[in-house]
Design an enzyme around this catalytic site. Sequence first.
Site, mmCIF file in Angstrom:
data_model
loop_
_atom_site.group_PDB
_atom_site.id
_atom_site.type_symbol
_atom_site.label_atom_id
_atom_site.label_comp_id
_atom_site.label_asym_id
_atom_site.label_seq_id
_atom_site.Cartn_x
_atom_site.Cartn_y
_atom_site.Cartn_z
ATOM 1 N N GLU A 1 43.914 35.076 33.076
ATOM 2 C CA GLU A 1 43.371 35.329 34.300
ATOM 3 C C GLU A 1 42.061 34.591 34.494
ATOM 4 O O GLU A 1 41.139 34.636 33.371
ATOM 5 C CB GLU A 1 42.856 36.727 34.314
ATOM 6 N N GLU B 1 40.779 47.025 40.571
ATOM 7 C CA GLU B 1 39.994 46.673 39.392
ATOM 8 C C GLU B 1 38.544 46.558 39.925
ATOM 9 O O GLU B 1 38.098 45.687 40.213
ATOM 10 C CB GLU B 1 40.195 45.520 38.851
#
Length: 245
Positions: free
Chosen positions: A134, A231
């Site tokens: 990520e 998130e």
Amino acid sequence: MRFSANLGFLWTELALPDAIRAAAAAGFHAVECHWPYDVPAQDVADALHETGLPMLGLNTRRGAAGENGLSALPGRGADARAAVDEALAYADATDTGAVHVMAGFAEGPAAHAAFVETLRYACDRADGRTILIEPLNHYDAPGYFLRTTTQAEAILAEVGAANLKLMFDCYHVQLMEGDVTHRLERLLGLIGHVQVASVPDRGAPDHGELNYPHVWEVLARLGWDTPVGAEYRPVGPTEATLGWM
């Protein structure tokens, strides 16, 4: 569109098994977490079984204070591999589908080589699970090794493992590169998970500079059918921030 509750940010006042139950009660279709290692895996597995929710992903440990991951740190290969082994074991015990291998604060050719080596190790041992990387933005994580989808795309190609995928967090991508929906279209085949939060404050995805209803439309058109990870950092009780769903 279906959604996954990221329990690293949502319901943090609850123990992880109870946060899983709260996510189920709120209507989420899955959960994901950051670093669950202080909670016995059996307790998490029991809560997942009870609610019927899958755990989509978890992270490798961040390491010591100020490291934010180990996998791209030159000279820390043994520690990075141990973190991968720990994460995969926890994923096995909880039937978690993916492990995000955190790179850490580093830069340069030696860091690149260390990251690639650790990723190959992780992919070889994943046993049917997905390994994720990520890119993180340089406002929240200055000095983090992996910063852009372009850099990630090159690493995916170099490692060459079918089970290595990109975690496409719209919040980080918008801050670093923008052009989120075109990037989703172009990178779709490389993406293993999508996450969302408002930009620039990382709140619920119902305000800010990204038009998330349009993002949902694009994802639906592209055939994305995995729950999208919420998130974000709630302001106040998590339940009070769920109107966007």
